[in-house]
Enzyme design. Structure first.
Site, PDB file in Angstrom:
ATOM      1  N   THR A  13      -5.517  -3.605   4.363  1.00 41.60           N
ATOM      2  CA  THR A  13      -4.710  -4.431   5.264  1.00 41.60           C
ATOM      3  C   THR A  13      -5.446  -4.720   6.563  1.00 41.60           C
ATOM      4  O   THR A  13      -5.268  -5.772   7.168  1.00 41.60           O
ATOM      5  CB  THR A  13      -3.386  -3.709   5.568  1.00 41.60           C
ATOM      6  OG1 THR A  13      -2.664  -3.616   4.354  1.00 41.60           O
ATOM      7  CG2 THR A  13      -2.538  -4.439   6.591  1.00 41.60           C
ATOM      8  N   TYR A  27       0.594 -10.089   2.040  1.00 42.34           N
ATOM      9  CA  TYR A  27      -0.677 -10.685   2.461  1.00 42.34           C
ATOM     10  C   TYR A  27      -1.760 -10.337   1.443  1.00 42.34           C
ATOM     11  O   TYR A  27      -1.536  -9.519   0.538  1.00 42.34           O
ATOM     12  CB  TYR A  27      -1.061 -10.142   3.846  1.00 42.34           C
ATOM     13  CG  TYR A  27      -0.942  -8.647   3.897  1.00 42.34           C
ATOM     14  CD1 TYR A  27      -1.973  -7.838   3.440  1.00 42.34           C
ATOM     15  CD2 TYR A  27       0.229  -8.034   4.346  1.00 42.34           C
ATOM     16  CE1 TYR A  27      -1.844  -6.472   3.428  1.00 42.34           C
ATOM     17  CE2 TYR A  27       0.356  -6.657   4.341  1.00 42.34           C
ATOM     18  CZ  TYR A  27      -0.680  -5.883   3.875  1.00 42.34           C
ATOM     19  OH  TYR A  27      -0.541  -4.531   3.849  1.00 42.34           O
ATOM     20  N   THR A  92      -4.840   1.604   3.730  1.00 41.28           N
ATOM     21  CA  THR A  92      -4.186   2.873   4.084  1.00 41.28           C
ATOM     22  C   THR A  92      -3.599   3.593   2.865  1.00 41.28           C
ATOM     23  O   THR A  92      -3.334   4.784   2.932  1.00 41.28           O
ATOM     24  CB  THR A  92      -3.056   2.641   5.108  1.00 41.28           C
ATOM     25  OG1 THR A  92      -2.093   1.737   4.544  1.00 41.28           O
ATOM     26  CG2 THR A  92      -3.599   2.093   6.412  1.00 41.28           C
ATOM     27  N   ASP A  93      -3.407   2.845   1.754  1.00 37.99           N
ATOM     28  CA  ASP A  93      -2.673   3.456   0.637  1.00 37.99           C
ATOM     29  C   ASP A  93      -3.394   4.654   0.021  1.00 37.99           C
ATOM     30  O   ASP A  93      -2.752   5.642  -0.360  1.00 37.99           O
ATOM     31  CB  ASP A  93      -2.396   2.399  -0.451  1.00 37.99           C
ATOM     32  CG  ASP A  93      -1.306   1.422  -0.026  1.00 37.99           C
ATOM     33  OD1 ASP A  93      -0.675   1.650   1.024  1.00 37.99           O
ATOM     34  OD2 ASP A  93      -1.083   0.428  -0.747  1.00 37.99           O
ATOM     35  N   LYS A 165      -0.525   9.719   4.114  1.00 38.06           N
ATOM     36  CA  LYS A 165       0.326   8.577   4.449  1.00 38.06           C
ATOM     37  C   LYS A 165       1.773   8.989   4.172  1.00 38.06           C
ATOM     38  O   LYS A 165       2.088   9.436   3.063  1.00 38.06           O
ATOM     39  CB  LYS A 165      -0.068   7.356   3.613  1.00 38.06           C
ATOM     40  CG  LYS A 165       0.635   6.082   4.086  1.00 38.06           C
ATOM     41  CD  LYS A 165       0.108   4.838   3.401  1.00 38.06           C
ATOM     42  CE  LYS A 165       0.752   3.600   4.012  1.00 38.06           C
ATOM     43  NZ  LYS A 165       0.325   2.358   3.356  1.00 38.06           N
ATOM     44  N   GLU A 285       6.358  32.598 -10.073  1.00 35.58           N
ATOM     45  CA  GLU A 285       6.843  33.280 -11.287  1.00 35.58           C
ATOM     46  C   GLU A 285       5.677  33.985 -11.976  1.00 35.58           C
ATOM     47  O   GLU A 285       4.567  33.447 -12.007  1.00 35.58           O
ATOM     48  CB  GLU A 285       7.418  32.259 -12.274  1.00 35.58           C
ATOM     49  CG  GLU A 285       8.684  31.597 -11.807  1.00 35.58           C
ATOM     50  CD  GLU A 285       9.261  30.673 -12.889  1.00 35.58           C
ATOM     51  OE1 GLU A 285       8.898  30.806 -14.077  1.00 35.58           O
ATOM     52  OE2 GLU A 285      10.072  29.810 -12.509  1.00 35.58           O
TER      53      GLU A 285
HETATM   54  C1  SIN Z   1      -2.859  -1.041   3.644  1.00 38.57           C
HETATM   55  O1  SIN Z   1      -4.056  -1.102   3.880  1.00 38.57           O
HETATM   56  O2  SIN Z   1      -2.049  -0.706   4.545  1.00 38.57           O
HETATM   57  C2  SIN Z   1      -2.250  -1.348   2.311  1.00 38.57           C
HETATM   58  C3  SIN Z   1      -3.157  -1.980   1.340  1.00 38.57           C
HETATM   59  C4  SIN Z   1      -4.324  -1.120   0.987  1.00 38.57           C
HETATM   60  O3  SIN Z   1      -4.202   0.100   0.940  1.00 38.57           O
HETATM   61  O4  SIN Z   1      -5.391  -1.687   0.722  1.00 38.57           O
END
Ligand code: SIN
Length: 328
Positions: A13, A27, A92-93, A165, A285
């Site tokens: 992004t 986007y 960010t993903d 995240k 356990e």
């Molecule tokens: C982002 O960057 O926030 C989402 C899309 C991606 O991880 O490339």
């Protein structure tokens, strides 16, 4: 002379473009090149001499282990060639996964900093430019030496080991749930308030020399009503190890346990992680111990998968793999 910082771009992004300035979703990730990213932050030239290179231009959901191997090699090469630090722009993903992979494999004390953005480059109040500025200032700072791979977004400085995240769309999308941030960018400089105690980078035992692919390690997600079909499919599908993202303290449903226990008895390392998002996986356990499962410590499933894959390049021995989960 100002320090030389190498910017490696991978997409996301932060390099995203939308048709309208108020479009914050929908986007195209990775549409904007390094030159445009840098042009949005003219003051960078006051902090560092910047060189840049595109490694990929993808939405990070499509990040691959092949790109990780290329990226790790490139980071080491530019640091060896004299760069003072590296900044990597990333979606960010899956940013936390790439950051942790590099944290375990890059053999350098020099700063390696990842950043991204939650709003595309074309958005009103885009967060990318300030994040890039902060990332360069962090990578150029002697205070960032020896701290492993760092991540900065929205003014926070995280260790790659601890951050995740935690929000789908908010600008404040990252947290280090168990231990908190390492510090913050304050008055244009990093202010560290704690250090990472786990092993990383120059002190890591993992070595990518000669590695062309990583062992196949799938993640199984625990849920109410689970049965053993996915576990059986993972074993049949050639898993070299399995991470189970269990409920609570890494719990595994009775319906799944025998298949995973049989896999562990056959020498396939099975790691108990937790789907909760915080806390160490501890003794739960006797059945888990008897089966020889490995505890993920505080690593979330996606990072446990990376550590297990790297561990499997060296050993399948249960005690050794458990040691690694306690040390990294
Ligand atoms: C982002 O960057 O926030 C989402 C899309 C991606 O991880 O490339």
């Amino acid at each position: 002379m100002k320090p030389k910082i190498f910017l490696l771009t991978t997409g996301g992004t932060i390099a995203g473009a939308a048709a309208k300035s108020d479009a914050l979703t929908g986007y195209r990730a990775g549409a904007v090149g390094a030159a445009e990213l840098l042009a949005a932050v003219p003051a960078l030239s006051e902090v560092a001499r910047i060189a840049s290179e595109e490694i990929a231009a993808i939405d990070s959901k499509d990040m691959t282990e092949a790109i990780w191997l290329r990226l790790a090699a490139r980071v080491e090469a530019v640091l060896d060639a004299g760069a003072a630090g590296v900044v990597i722009t990333h979606g960010t993903d899956t940013l936390e996964e790439t950051a942790y992979f590099l944290h375990l494999t890059v053999k350098s004390e020099k700063p390696v900093v990842l950043t991204g953005a939650m709003r595309p480059a074309t958005a009103l109040s885009a967060d990318g430019p300030l994040n890039i500025f902060d990332a360069v200032r962090l990578a150029a700072s002697p205070a960032a030496h020896g701290q492993g791979v760092l991540v900065t977004l929205n003014g926070d400085i995280h260790s790659a080991r601890d951050m995740e995240k935690v929000h789908t769309t908010a600008v404040q999308a990252f947290a280090s749930p168990d231990v908190g941030v390492l510090g913050r960018m304050e008055e244009g400089a990093p202010r560290f308030r704690r250090r990472v105690l786990t092993r990383h980078t120059a002190a890591s035992e993992f070595d990518l020399a000669g590695v062309t692919e990583l062992p196949y390690v799938p993640i199984l997600y625990g849920h109410a009503g689970a049965d053993d079909r996915l576990a059986a499919a993972a074993v049949r599908g050639g898993a070299a190890g399995i991470v189970h993202a269990g409920a609570g303290n890494g719990s595994i449903a009775k319906a799944v346990l025998p298949t995973l226990a049989a896999a562990a008895a056959a020498g396939l390392p099975v790691v108990r992680a937790s789907r909760t998002g915080a806390g160490a996986v501890l003794f739960a356990e006797d059945a888990y111990r008897m089966a020889g499962f490995i505890d993920a410590d505080t690593l979330p499933p996606a990072k446990a998968r990376i550590l297990l894959a790297l561990a499997l390049l060296k050993t399948r021995e249960r005690a050794e793999v458990q040691r690694m989960f306690h040390e990294y």
